[in-house]
Design a protein around this motif. Structure first.
Motif, PDB file in Angstrom:
ATOM      1  N   LEU A  60       0.809  -1.222   0.000  1.00 58.20           N
ATOM      2  CA  LEU A  60       0.000   0.000   0.000  1.00 58.20           C
ATOM      3  C   LEU A  60       0.845   1.275   0.000  1.00 58.20           C
ATOM      4  O   LEU A  60       0.366   2.324  -0.417  1.00 58.20           O
ATOM      5  CB  LEU A  60      -0.946   0.010   1.207  1.00 58.20           C
ATOM      6  N   ALA A  61       2.082   1.163   0.453  1.00 63.84           N
ATOM      7  CA  ALA A  61       2.957   2.342   0.483  1.00 63.84           C
ATOM      8  C   ALA A  61       3.176   2.924  -0.904  1.00 63.84           C
ATOM      9  O   ALA A  61       3.543   4.088  -1.044  1.00 63.84           O
ATOM     10  CB  ALA A  61       4.291   1.985   1.137  1.00 63.84           C
ATOM     11  N   LYS A  62       2.924   2.130  -1.937  1.00 59.50           N
ATOM     12  CA  LYS A  62       3.046   2.629  -3.309  1.00 59.50           C
ATOM     13  C   LYS A  62       1.931   3.637  -3.620  1.00 59.50           C
ATOM     14  O   LYS A  62       2.130   4.576  -4.376  1.00 59.50           O
ATOM     15  CB  LYS A  62       2.991   1.461  -4.289  1.00 59.50           C
ATOM     16  N   GLU A  63       0.760   3.427  -3.012  1.00 57.86           N
ATOM     17  CA  GLU A  63      -0.401   4.283  -3.278  1.00 57.86           C
ATOM     18  C   GLU A  63      -0.619   5.364  -2.219  1.00 57.86           C
ATOM     19  O   GLU A  63      -1.180   6.399  -2.515  1.00 57.86           O
ATOM     20  CB  GLU A  63      -1.669   3.416  -3.355  1.00 57.86           C
ATOM     21  N   PHE A  64      -0.217   5.083  -1.001  1.00 57.28           N
ATOM     22  CA  PHE A  64      -0.470   5.997   0.108  1.00 57.28           C
ATOM     23  C   PHE A  64       0.866   6.487   0.658  1.00 57.28           C
ATOM     24  O   PHE A  64       1.703   5.681   1.049  1.00 57.28           O
ATOM     25  CB  PHE A  64      -1.231   5.286   1.240  1.00 57.28           C
ATOM     26  N   THR A  65       1.038   7.795   0.706  1.00 55.89           N
ATOM     27  CA  THR A  65       2.294   8.344   1.203  1.00 55.89           C
ATOM     28  C   THR A  65       2.154   8.903   2.616  1.00 55.89           C
ATOM     29  O   THR A  65       3.092   9.493   3.133  1.00 55.89           O
ATOM     30  CB  THR A  65       2.795   9.455   0.258  1.00 55.89           C
ATOM     31  N   ALA A  66       1.023   8.709   3.255  1.00 60.20           N
ATOM     32  CA  ALA A  66       0.787   9.256   4.585  1.00 60.20           C
ATOM     33  C   ALA A  66       1.731   8.633   5.608  1.00 60.20           C
ATOM     34  O   ALA A  66       2.025   7.442   5.565  1.00 60.20           O
ATOM     35  CB  ALA A  66      -0.662   9.014   4.997  1.00 60.20           C
ATOM     36  N   LYS A  67       2.175   9.472   6.545  1.00 66.63           N
ATOM     37  CA  LYS A  67       3.029   8.980   7.621  1.00 66.63           C
ATOM     38  C   LYS A  67       2.299   7.953   8.477  1.00 66.63           C
ATOM     39  O   LYS A  67       2.929   7.075   9.053  1.00 66.63           O
ATOM     40  CB  LYS A  67       3.494  10.138   8.505  1.00 66.63           C
ATOM     41  N   PHE A 117      -6.644   1.891   8.933  1.00 66.63           N
ATOM     42  CA  PHE A 117      -7.991   2.372   8.620  1.00 66.63           C
ATOM     43  C   PHE A 117      -7.981   3.896   8.388  1.00 66.63           C
ATOM     44  O   PHE A 117      -8.548   4.382   7.413  1.00 66.63           O
ATOM     45  CB  PHE A 117      -8.950   2.020   9.763  1.00 66.63           C
ATOM     46  N   TRP A 118      -7.343   4.615   9.285  1.00 71.43           N
ATOM     47  CA  TRP A 118      -7.285   6.080   9.195  1.00 71.43           C
ATOM     48  C   TRP A 118      -6.582   6.518   7.893  1.00 71.43           C
ATOM     49  O   TRP A 118      -7.023   7.459   7.243  1.00 71.43           O
ATOM     50  CB  TRP A 118      -6.556   6.649  10.405  1.00 71.43           C
ATOM     51  N   THR A 119      -5.526   5.839   7.539  1.00 69.88           N
ATOM     52  CA  THR A 119      -4.790   6.170   6.321  1.00 69.88           C
ATOM     53  C   THR A 119      -5.695   6.060   5.098  1.00 69.88           C
ATOM     54  O   THR A 119      -5.709   6.943   4.241  1.00 69.88           O
ATOM     55  CB  THR A 119      -3.572   5.238   6.165  1.00 69.88           C
TER      56      THR A 119
END
Length: 123
Positions: A60-67, A117-119
């Motif tokens: 998922l880190a490929k799509e989501f860059t949130a800390k 979930f929050w991400t």
């Protein structure tokens, strides 16, 4: 993708297979005699669940860059090490005091899932 979480999840999965197989075969008589076979199975099962969760976070880190996704991955890793590790220690040492540590790992695992979930929610 986050290679660290992919590698950590893969390694936890591989270790889970080895420890689970060793426990089911070589250690089963000792674990059954000590009444710790179910505890051991719980440790292995949670290790596997969260190894897969770490791989998911890595992908998922490929799509989501949130800390928060990174925090989730670290909570999965540390929570698994503490939760399953404390159960393994109980099984192999017989020292039940290690059971007091397991809720810390469990809490980190809950936090990890909530951060995941929050991400996704905040995307």
């Amino acid at each position: 993708m986050n290679n660290f979480f992919l590698q950590a999840g893969s390694l936890l999965g591989a270790i889970g297979v080895m420890v689970g197989a060793f426990g089911a075969h070589a250690l089963k008589p000792m674990l059954v005699a000590s009444g710790r076979f179910e505890t051991f199975e719980t440790a292995v099962r949670y290790q596997f669940y969260h190894a897969l969760a770490l791989v998911l976070v890595g992908i998922l880190a490929k799509e989501f860059t949130a800390k928060t996704l990174n925090y989730s991955g670290y909570c999965f890793l540390v929570g698994t090490l503490i939760f399953s590790g404390s159960l393994y220690l109980i099984c192999f040492t017989g020292i039940t005091t290690f059971g007091a540590i397991a809720p810390i790992g469990g809490t980190l695992l809950v936090v990890a899932w909530l951060l995941l979930f929050w991400t996704v929610l905040k995307r």
